[in-house]
Design an enzyme around this catalytic site. Structure first.
Site, PDB file in Angstrom:
ATOM      1  N   SER A 123     -33.341  50.554  14.174  1.00  0.00           N
ATOM      2  CA  SER A 123     -32.571  51.010  13.414  1.00  0.00           C
ATOM      3  C   SER A 123     -32.982  50.464  11.872  1.00  0.00           C
ATOM      4  CB  SER A 123     -31.278  50.293  13.605  1.00  0.00           C
ATOM      5  OG  SER A 123     -30.435  50.377  12.418  1.00  0.00           O
ATOM      6  N   TYR A 147     -26.490  42.691  14.442  1.00  0.00           N
ATOM      7  CA  TYR A 147     -27.198  44.118  15.066  1.00  0.00           C
ATOM      8  C   TYR A 147     -28.691  43.928  14.533  1.00  0.00           C
ATOM      9  CZ  TYR A 147     -27.557  49.051  16.015  1.00  0.00           C
ATOM     10  OH  TYR A 147     -27.980  50.119  16.353  1.00  0.00           O
ATOM     11  N   LYS A 151     -32.279  43.857  16.415  1.00  0.00           N
ATOM     12  CA  LYS A 151     -33.228  44.863  16.525  1.00  0.00           C
ATOM     13  C   LYS A 151     -34.632  44.672  16.160  1.00  0.00           C
ATOM     14  CE  LYS A 151     -30.675  48.661  18.097  1.00  0.00           C
ATOM     15  NZ  LYS A 151     -30.909  49.275  19.226  1.00  0.00           N
TER      16      LYS A 151
END
Lengths: 324, 324
Positions: A123, A147, A151
């Protein structure tokens, strides 16, 4: 050619499975079986001419990855994750699913000596403000969310396991997916899709930010195209740099609306209601606005041609070609 | 002010402990106790006027981190790691010690709600060739070793745990330490120190690469200075970007030798024997050569003034001021 889709019940996972079912092959090799795995049971794509197995479970359970890789899939799409907001609110769960889940997959493969192609859905959340005007291929990773951190860690693991010859991985950093089908959700980024999808379906939508907010988009169809290309490309040219920012379309909200007007007319655009929300404005300020993805483009990854095309793809793929 | 040094029996850990013992304070606060932890028992610095506890154990054992943080140290220096070559050869051990060990420390602190300053010894091994002429503060992390991967992952974790308010961490990427005291070792980077240390001690040393090989150096004294500064600086100015490349001295091997000649004369330089080794040449080609560390310099981190100073520090600190 056996395929495993982890996160196979999610929006991109479903569309990917449908595309693979329709194609019947991947990189010129006939697909002989596909496993769709997710925390909830997914759906078999109607068109599949090969066996599709639906599995569900907890990706972070140490017993799951060995179970999933036991029949040695040739290609693994690793899309299983909890989303940004949930990972931010539930710290332990985020690390467990998004980091340990990814690591256990790599370890399970190393344990049995099987070296499939892995396509990891990363992402643009691996980047954090302040940014240059456009983020280049060599800009550093300073995520501003757990998050994004998870990633970025999985990207590093996939690169290292690939360098060591344990897997053959590619991490692709997806732009924000637009137009996201389904219902409006509470994600701070939801409005980018809401102001397109709802008016096209005859509903009002709230625009909480100013027209000059710029963001980085890809259609669901383009995202599936990135996955397929990453699964079939020659990875030798990547060297040790196996994480790639995907190409996208950089537009302001004003340009999104102008594209909507061109494709669907004034009446549809009139369904967008401006209700400024300083809270969302503040969040969006920290997000990437534009990229220069020379490397991915040179490697053959293809973005949508324009935001108009992104809207037309939504109308074709989700609305049966009809505007309300 | 209670201090925990993890990796307290290593070269930098020992020198750091000696400096803290001599200073008796850190950031203006009297040190009331220090724990030196390592896989083997360390040594109490002779000068310490405060209690020093020597502990040893396996940093990756999940019971260790809770034991180490139980008495809530105010500052933790996290230097515990296996070195690059070992982490490359022993894949599981590297991840276990260098990654899980670091993560368990953070988790143990989060579990008891204690938020100390953590100074994490990271490395320029988080970077991998090809490089620009000088690596800037915003260059991306593409490690070419498992060691570098593990360091990059710990940097990400420390930044995220700090952003969430669980700890107050700073990761400092140390240049290659030169002149490394002790015996010649088999590390590929060993010659940078060997060709200084051995001739100064009256011994021959082998130079396996050409004189134009450029590298990035800091003295052990400068490295300890970085640690102290990172432990006492105002971290509010770091924002979410808590990993910093430390300043250093970029010199070619030829410039190293010229500095040695200036400080110690022709007779000492004559003890360097040129025995080209294409294998080491190839390894060194992938290493960083130069940095622009504007951010660290602006934050008050101080490099050695020159390579001559690096040599003089070695003569003062290790040789009692005398050249053989």
């Amino acid at each position: 050619m056996k395929i495993l889709v982890m996160g196979g019940a999610g929006m991109i996972g479903r569309k990917l499975a449908e595309r693979l079912a329709k194609d019947g092959q991947l990189g010129g090799k006939a697909i002989t079986g596909m496993v769709l795995y997710d925390v909830v049971p997914g759906e078999k794509p109607a068109a599949a001419a090969f066996p599709v197995t639906i599995l569900s479970g907890d990706v972070a359970d140490p017993k799951e990855a060995p179970r999933l890789v036991a029949d040695r899939p040739d290609v693994i799409f690793q899309l299983a994750a909890i989303v940004s907001g949930e990972a931010e609110q539930e710290f332990e769960k985020g690390y467990r699913i998004n980091m340990d889940g990814g690591r256990q997959l790599l370890e399970a493969l190393r344990a049995i000596g099987h070296k499939p192609r892995i396509v990891f859905a990363s992402s643009i959340a691996v980047f954090g403000a302040p940014f240059p005007d456009a983020i280049g291929d060599e800009f550093f990773q300073t995520p501003l969310t757990s998050y994004g951190t998870q990633k970025a860690i999985c990207e590093l693991l996939i690169s290292d396991y690939s360098r060591k010859g344990f897997v053959d991985g590619v991490s692709i950093r997806l732009p924000t997916i637009c137009v996201r089908p389904g219902k409006p959700n509470k994600a701070a980024s939801g409005f980018f899709s809401n102001i397109m999808r709802e008016p096209l379906a005859g509903q009002e939508a709230i625009l909480p930010v100013s027209d000059d907010v710029r963001h980085w988009h890809a259609s669901p169809r383009a995202a599936v195209g990135f996955m397929i290309h990453a699964a079939t490309m020659d990875t030798a040219v990547l060297g040790a740099r196996r994480a790639l920012s995907m190409p996208g379309v950089s537009v302001t909200v004003g340009e999104q609306i102008a594209a909507l007007r061109k494709v669907a007319g004034d009446e549809v655009v009139a369904r967008i209601k401006r209700v400024p929300d300083p809270f969302i404005d503040k969040i969006v300020e920290g997000w990437p606005r534009n990229f220069v993805t020379k490397r991915a483009v040179a490697l053959g990854f293809e973005a949508d041609a324009s935001f108009e095309e992104i809207i037309r793809i939504h109308i074709a793929d989700e609305l049966g070609g009809k505007i309300a």
